[in-house]
Design an enzyme around this catalytic site. Structure first.
Site, PDB file in Angstrom:
ATOM      1  N   ASP A 217      -3.528  10.448  -2.189  1.00 27.19           N
ATOM      2  CA  ASP A 217      -4.907  10.577  -1.727  1.00 27.19           C
ATOM      3  C   ASP A 217      -4.972  11.215  -0.342  1.00 27.19           C
ATOM      4  O   ASP A 217      -5.731  12.166  -0.111  1.00 27.19           O
ATOM      5  CB  ASP A 217      -5.603   9.221  -1.747  1.00 27.19           C
ATOM      6  CG  ASP A 217      -4.756   8.103  -1.135  1.00 27.19           C
ATOM      7  OD1 ASP A 217      -3.640   8.390  -0.653  1.00 27.19           O
ATOM      8  OD2 ASP A 217      -5.203   6.942  -1.145  1.00 27.19           O
TER       9      ASP A 217
ATOM     10  N   ASP B  61      -0.304   5.067 -18.185  1.00 25.71           N
ATOM     11  CA  ASP B  61       1.030   5.608 -17.933  1.00 25.71           C
ATOM     12  C   ASP B  61       2.127   4.733 -18.524  1.00 25.71           C
ATOM     13  O   ASP B  61       3.283   5.145 -18.577  1.00 25.71           O
ATOM     14  CB  ASP B  61       1.263   5.789 -16.422  1.00 25.71           C
ATOM     15  CG  ASP B  61       1.253   7.243 -16.023  1.00 25.71           C
ATOM     16  OD1 ASP B  61       0.814   8.074 -16.840  1.00 25.71           O
ATOM     17  OD2 ASP B  61       1.679   7.571 -14.901  1.00 25.71           O
TER      18      ASP B  61
END
Length: 712
Positions: A424, A146
């Site tokens: 998550d 990223d």
């Protein structure tokens, strides 16, 4: 008691063991503790009603203490769902089908900032993943960068060169430690008696200097794919969840494997058989249709024997996740999971009379990606020298563009969920609400090893980020306490509710760190006398809860020092990071602040590591963390001294102020490293003099404000 999950009548791929003795102890503890809490609530209500009518003491201190006790009781009640039915699991990978029948696996590794996540560590993670004991042609490794850093790209080129020698070396000699750095810095457990020692030594030396060509054979290597998605300031990129969704789309055109291994860039593969062990669950006919993921624990290679920052997260990975596994499975934990790809999609997909417009509104405009949804996986992975440089490469660029997700359901109903930096937890809530299940497996050899925080600054920043993300979920319309009970088992919704709301313990901790000592200084009695029968109930709750905590720690073979460290870190994080994380989530909910994500620093600092190994706190962190901490510990020490003076010169007070005096002593004792850092230490990790001055000013403010709080 053993529950069998069968592959066939005689040969199960895995076994589930109910921890019966632990279950009985836990349930008895829950029963007696609940009774004690109800008695304490009765005591508080009756005391407050008496004070309201008599008005012989200020009412606000009693109300605040009652609020703190109710908050802690509610959080404790939710937490007990984890203890209701703990289980463990055993696998039999030798009973798996032949290699040619095993399903392919895509491995997703994410990195964002080479300054915080050194490329060398990323290289070790990538190489170890390529060296897993699994058919090489059925592994595809994807690295999401990223940061779009040329250094990381070059590091991946070098990693691939090294892997061409390292992977065959590991397979040839049955190397267990498949991470190169860990292998060359530790004693390898390969049985050298089973190989020609002269040949092995020569090959090992050549590998070490990265010039080995003699053992390089023509075995198929796992494919390594570097992905750096497009990011623009004007487009939200959704942090790690956005990176994972980009990998999900790109991989669908290259390998489209039915299973995904998710890894953090510092979490290298330590157990070469983890993929096979995960397949013991995914290929079990009794589990396969509903199993979303197999979660392995997070373990760390740089844990100090003292673990003063509670970096190993013992509570989660060695206690709570076993209990959650006994319900419908643990929460997705950010790394170390083998996930079924279709669990991330909005299924079932229509097989006939497909409305292409509707499907594109959900998944985006790529026809190639939509085709990939209707085939299990690409039986033949694209040849990187041929196919990836034609129109497929252009299509993958389109899938990784920042505009692809516009006007689609990515991040809302498809893929990893957005909205929270703890993607998550948020994603697994939605999967479990759709009746998927999960499994928790802790092998004897840790499947993955990562790098934990080794200083207070990183520990508190990490905790603040997690607290903010969890509170975002807790304050949303998908809050497990409201959204969960009708969509998942009630105990599982309680587990998720605890995860989302446990940062609110900061309310109780701030009250308990201020009101008792303020009341003590003002001669206000807020707890029962020693001669009062209710005193025994307070004593019972305190002692029994700590004994239960100690029993948990002893059951995993840890020392009682772990209890002290965990109690201390719970207080430190509750006063600081849980407060700031909760405030951040509330401000974001009100539209005052936007979410942000800072990767945890993985750069090794020798001075920090030395202090960590010695069990000495490193207080080189922001004043925003230290000032309230120093103030509260100092004020409680002061109140304890005042309490002792009152007991010495006015013996009759010991009966009335014992609990308050003990509380101030307990807080000062747990905060001893803070006092030591302010007054005794001279090293670099001490608390700076200016921070001590700021805390003195803040202490005066607390005393001034507290004077009004305890006056009514």
């Amino acid at each position: 008691m053993t529950l069998q999950t069968m592959n066939s009548a005689s040969y199960p791929l895995n076994l589930c063991h109910l921890k019966k003795s632990t279950l009985i102890i836990n349930r008895l503890y829950i029963l007696f503790h609940c009774i004690a809490i109800l008695i304490l609530i009765f005591f508080r209500i009756s005391s407050i009603l008496t004070l309201f009518h008599s008005k012989n003491q200020p009412l606000i201190p009693h109300l605040l203490i009652f609020i703190s006790e109710l908050t802690l009781s509610f959080i404790w009640f939710l937490n007990q769902a984890f203890y209701w039915r703990p289980v463990t699991r055993t696998v039999f990978p030798e009973r798996l089908p032949e290699d040619d029948q095993l399903p392919p696996i895509d491995i997703f590794i994410c990195t964002a900032d080479p300054r915080a996540e050194p490329p060398l560590g990323v290289m070790n993670t990538v190489i170890s993943a390529m060296a897993l004991n699994y058919p090489a042609g059925k592994l595809t490794v994807y690295l999401s960068d990223d940061g779009g850093c040329p250094v990381t790209l070059e590091a991946m080129r070098e990693a691939l060169k090294f892997a061409k020698s390292w992977v065959p070396f590991c397979k040839k000699y049955g190397v267990e430690t498949i991470c190169p750095e860990a292998y060359f810095t530790s004693e390898e457990d390969v049985d050298e008696a089973m190989v020609d020692s002269r040949e092995f030594g020569a090959d090992k030396h050549r590998i070490k200097v990265m010039v080995d060509e003699s053992i390089h054979d023509q075995r198929k290597m796992p494919l390594l794919v570097y992905v750096s998605r497009e990011k623009r300031p004007s487009h939200p990129h959704h942090f790690k969840a956005g990176a994972l969704n980009a990998l999900l789309r790109v991989s669908s055109l290259i390998s489209n494997s039915p299973y995904i291994l998710g890894l953090d860039c510092d979490m290298y593969c330590n157990n070469k058989n983890s993929a096979r062990e995960a397949m013991c669950f995914h290929l079990d006919p009794n589990l396969a249709s509903t199993l979303a993921f197999v979660q392995f624990p997070q373990t760390f290679h740089n844990i100090s024997k003292h673990d003063i920052y509670e970096s190993q997260l013992r509570c989660f990975f060695k206690t709570l996740w076993f209990g959650m596994d006994g319900i419908k499975g643990p929460c997705l934990s950010g790394t170390g999971y083998y996930l079924k790809r279709e669990a991330l999609y909005k299924l079932p997909l229509p097989q006939e009379d497909i409305n292409l417009i509707e499907v594109k509104q959900c998944f985006g405009s790529s026809n190639e990606f939509i085709r990939s949804l209707y085939k299990k996986y690409n039986a033949k992975v694209l040849d990187c020298e041929k196919d990836l440089f034609d129109e497929s490469l252009q299509e993958t660029k389109h899938l990784a563009s920042c505009e692809y997700e516009n006007d689609t359901k990515w991040g809302n109903e498809v893929g990893f969920r957005y909205f929270s930096v703890t993607e998550d937890v948020y994603t697994s809530i939605h999967m479990h609400c759709k009746h998927w299940i999960s499994v928790y497996h802790m092998p004897s050899r840790p499947a993955f090893l990562g790098s934990c925080t080794t200083n207070l600054n990183d520990a508190l920043i990490q905790s603040t980020r997690w607290s903010a993300g969890l509170m975002e979920v807790g304050l949303s319309r998908f809050s497990p306490i409201i959204y969960g009970p009708t969509r998942m088992p009630i105990l599982q919704s309680f587990c998720y509710a605890w995860l989302a709301l446990f940062p609110t313990a900061f309310i109780s901790l701030w009250i308990l760190a201020t009101i008792p000592f303020l009341s003590l200084l003002s001669h206000i009695i807020i707890y029962p006398k020693v001669t009062d029968p209710f005193f025994l109930v307070f004593l019972y709750v305190f002692v029994l809860s700590n004994l239960q905590h100690m029993r948990e720690i002893h059951s995993i073979g840890a020392s009682l020092q772990t209890w002290k460290y965990e109690q201390r870190v719970w207080m430190i994080k509750g006063i600081t990071s849980h407060l700031y994380g909760s405030a951040h989530a509330i401000m974001e909910k009100l539209g005052v602040k936007e979410a942000n994500f800072l990767p945890t620093n993985k750069v090794v600092n020798e001075d920090e590591v030395k202090l960590h190994q010695m069990g000495i706190y490193n207080f080189q962190t922001s004043s925003i963390f230290l000032v309230p901490l120093c103030s509260l510990v100092t004020l409680n020490l002061l109140a304890f001294v005042v309490g002792i003076i009152q007991i010495v010169f006015h013996g009759e007070y010991v009966d009335a102020i014992f609990i308050q005096t003990f509380l101030t002593f307990y807080i000062a004792l747990m905060g001893y490293p803070v006092l030591e850092g302010m007054m005794l230490r001279k090293d670099k990790g001490r608390i700076a003099t200016k921070v001590s001055c700021y805390s003195l000013i803040f202490s005066v403010f607390i005393l001034f404000l507290g004077k009004f709080l305890v006056a009514y």
